[in-house]
Design a protein around this motif. Structure first.
Motif, PDB file in Angstrom:
ATOM      1  N   LYS A 103       0.965  -1.093  -0.474  1.00 41.77           N
ATOM      2  CA  LYS A 103      -0.035  -0.050   0.212  1.00 41.77           C
ATOM      3  C   LYS A 103       0.882   1.500  -0.460  1.00 41.77           C
ATOM      4  N   PRO A 104       1.489   1.792  -0.856  1.00 39.33           N
ATOM      5  CA  PRO A 104       2.166   2.129  -0.890  1.00 39.33           C
ATOM      6  C   PRO A 104       1.968   4.360  -0.392  1.00 39.33           C
ATOM      7  N   GLY A 105       2.409   5.067   0.206  1.00 34.33           N
ATOM      8  CA  GLY A 105       2.305   5.884   0.476  1.00 34.33           C
ATOM      9  C   GLY A 105       1.406   6.412   1.754  1.00 34.33           C
ATOM     10  N   VAL A 106       0.369   4.940   2.138  1.00 37.16           N
ATOM     11  CA  VAL A 106      -0.204   5.090   3.080  1.00 37.16           C
ATOM     12  C   VAL A 106       0.282   5.079   3.970  1.00 37.16           C
ATOM     13  N   GLU A 107       0.285   5.897   4.946  1.00 41.98           N
ATOM     14  CA  GLU A 107       0.885   6.067   6.809  1.00 41.98           C
ATOM     15  C   GLU A 107      -0.025   4.382   7.312  1.00 41.98           C
ATOM     16  N   CYS A 108       1.049   4.115   7.917  1.00 38.19           N
ATOM     17  CA  CYS A 108       0.653   2.932   9.036  1.00 38.19           C
ATOM     18  C   CYS A 108       1.492   2.411   9.536  1.00 38.19           C
ATOM     19  N   ALA A 109       1.100   2.119  10.788  1.00 35.55           N
ATOM     20  CA  ALA A 109       1.668   1.847  12.090  1.00 35.55           C
ATOM     21  C   ALA A 109       3.138   0.411  12.586  1.00 35.55           C
ATOM     22  N   PHE A 110       2.582  -0.169  10.787  1.00 29.87           N
ATOM     23  CA  PHE A 110       3.285  -1.223  10.869  1.00 29.87           C
ATOM     24  C   PHE A 110       5.117  -1.153  10.959  1.00 29.87           C
ATOM     25  N   MET A 111       4.300   0.406   9.145  1.00 26.81           N
ATOM     26  CA  MET A 111       5.674   0.201   8.446  1.00 26.81           C
ATOM     27  C   MET A 111       7.308   1.060   9.339  1.00 26.81           C
ATOM     28  N   THR A 112       8.558   0.326   9.366  1.00 20.42           N
ATOM     29  CA  THR A 112       9.645   1.230   9.972  1.00 20.42           C
ATOM     30  C   THR A 112      10.851   1.555   9.160  1.00 20.42           C
ATOM     31  N   ALA A 113      11.859   2.288   9.047  1.00 19.11           N
ATOM     32  CA  ALA A 113      12.704   2.038   8.423  1.00 19.11           C
ATOM     33  C   ALA A 113      13.156   1.129   8.073  1.00 19.11           C
ATOM     34  N   LYS A 114      12.687   0.135   8.856  1.00 18.37           N
ATOM     35  CA  LYS A 114      12.784  -1.602   8.125  1.00 18.37           C
ATOM     36  C   LYS A 114      12.429  -2.160   7.530  1.00 18.37           C
ATOM     37  N   GLY A 115      11.352  -1.717   7.583  1.00 18.25           N
ATOM     38  CA  GLY A 115      10.585  -2.442   6.421  1.00 18.25           C
ATOM     39  C   GLY A 115       9.395  -2.525   7.276  1.00 18.25           C
ATOM     40  N   CYS A 116       8.886  -3.559   6.629  1.00 17.10           N
ATOM     41  CA  CYS A 116       6.585  -3.854   7.330  1.00 17.10           C
ATOM     42  C   CYS A 116       7.079  -4.781   8.717  1.00 17.10           C
ATOM     43  N   GLY A 117       6.853  -4.521   9.589  1.00 13.79           N
ATOM     44  CA  GLY A 117       7.201  -4.759  10.871  1.00 13.79           C
ATOM     45  C   GLY A 117       5.825  -5.914  11.374  1.00 13.79           C
ATOM     46  N   TYR A 118       4.894  -6.208  10.524  1.00 11.06           N
ATOM     47  CA  TYR A 118       3.702  -6.776  10.681  1.00 11.06           C
ATOM     48  C   TYR A 118       4.385  -7.993  10.337  1.00 11.06           C
ATOM     49  N   LYS A 119       3.745  -9.517  11.076  1.00  9.07           N
ATOM     50  CA  LYS A 119       3.894 -10.218  10.687  1.00  9.07           C
ATOM     51  C   LYS A 119       3.672 -11.239   9.523  1.00  9.07           C
ATOM     52  N   GLY A 120       4.847 -11.398   8.849  1.00 12.11           N
ATOM     53  CA  GLY A 120       4.942 -11.986   7.483  1.00 12.11           C
ATOM     54  C   GLY A 120       5.770 -10.635   6.240  1.00 12.11           C
ATOM     55  N   GLY A 121       6.533  -9.637   7.169  1.00 11.76           N
ATOM     56  CA  GLY A 121       5.865  -8.052   6.687  1.00 11.76           C
ATOM     57  C   GLY A 121       5.585  -8.231   5.367  1.00 11.76           C
ATOM     58  N   ILE A 122       4.027  -8.391   4.701  1.00 15.44           N
ATOM     59  CA  ILE A 122       3.048  -8.081   4.113  1.00 15.44           C
ATOM     60  C   ILE A 122       1.881  -8.169   4.544  1.00 15.44           C
ATOM     61  N   CYS A 123       0.912  -7.150   4.254  1.00 16.94           N
ATOM     62  CA  CYS A 123      -0.772  -7.124   4.428  1.00 16.94           C
ATOM     63  C   CYS A 123      -1.086  -8.155   3.682  1.00 16.94           C
TER      64      CYS A 123
END
Ligand code: SF4
Length: 95
Positions: free
Chosen positions: A7-27
């Motif tokens: 979801k490029p450009g969408v504000e997200c609490a899981f996104m970090t400088a190291k990448g997506c922090g959600y399980k699996g690294g993806i929605c």
């Protein structure tokens, strides 16, 4: 932080400088039950929920609590209070 993956450009609490922090690294993409919901969003990578990263988890235990197209009706639990029949009849008689 803004998403740089599905979801490029969408504000997200899981996104970090190291990448997506959600399980699996993806929605996860929306599921069949999401059809008609106003929170669906189409991105270049597919259809995703704008409110949660894993729609299937929102439907696992019933109706999604964030859904806009259906609502969960919560039935009030039956009263478990014991009623004394003698007092109830006096109350009903207005004494
Ligand atoms: S809010 Fe619930 S029903 Fe709507 S798209 Fe997201 S997960 Fe699906």
């Amino acid at each position: 932080m803004r998403c740089t993956s599905v979801k490029p450009g969408v504000e997200c609490a899981f996104m970090t400088a190291k990448g997506c922090g959600y399980k699996g690294g993806i929605c996860q993409q929306i599921i069949e039950q999401c059809s008609g919901c106003g929170r669906q969003g189409q991105y270049s990578s597919g259809w995703y929920c704008t409110a949660c990263p894993d729609p299937s988890s929102k439907w696992r235990n019933g109706i999604c609590n964030l859904a806009t197209h259906v609502s969960a009706t919560v039935s009030a639990p039956e009263s478990k209070q014991k009623i004394n029949p003698l007092k109830a009849s006096k109350r009903a008689a207005g004494k």
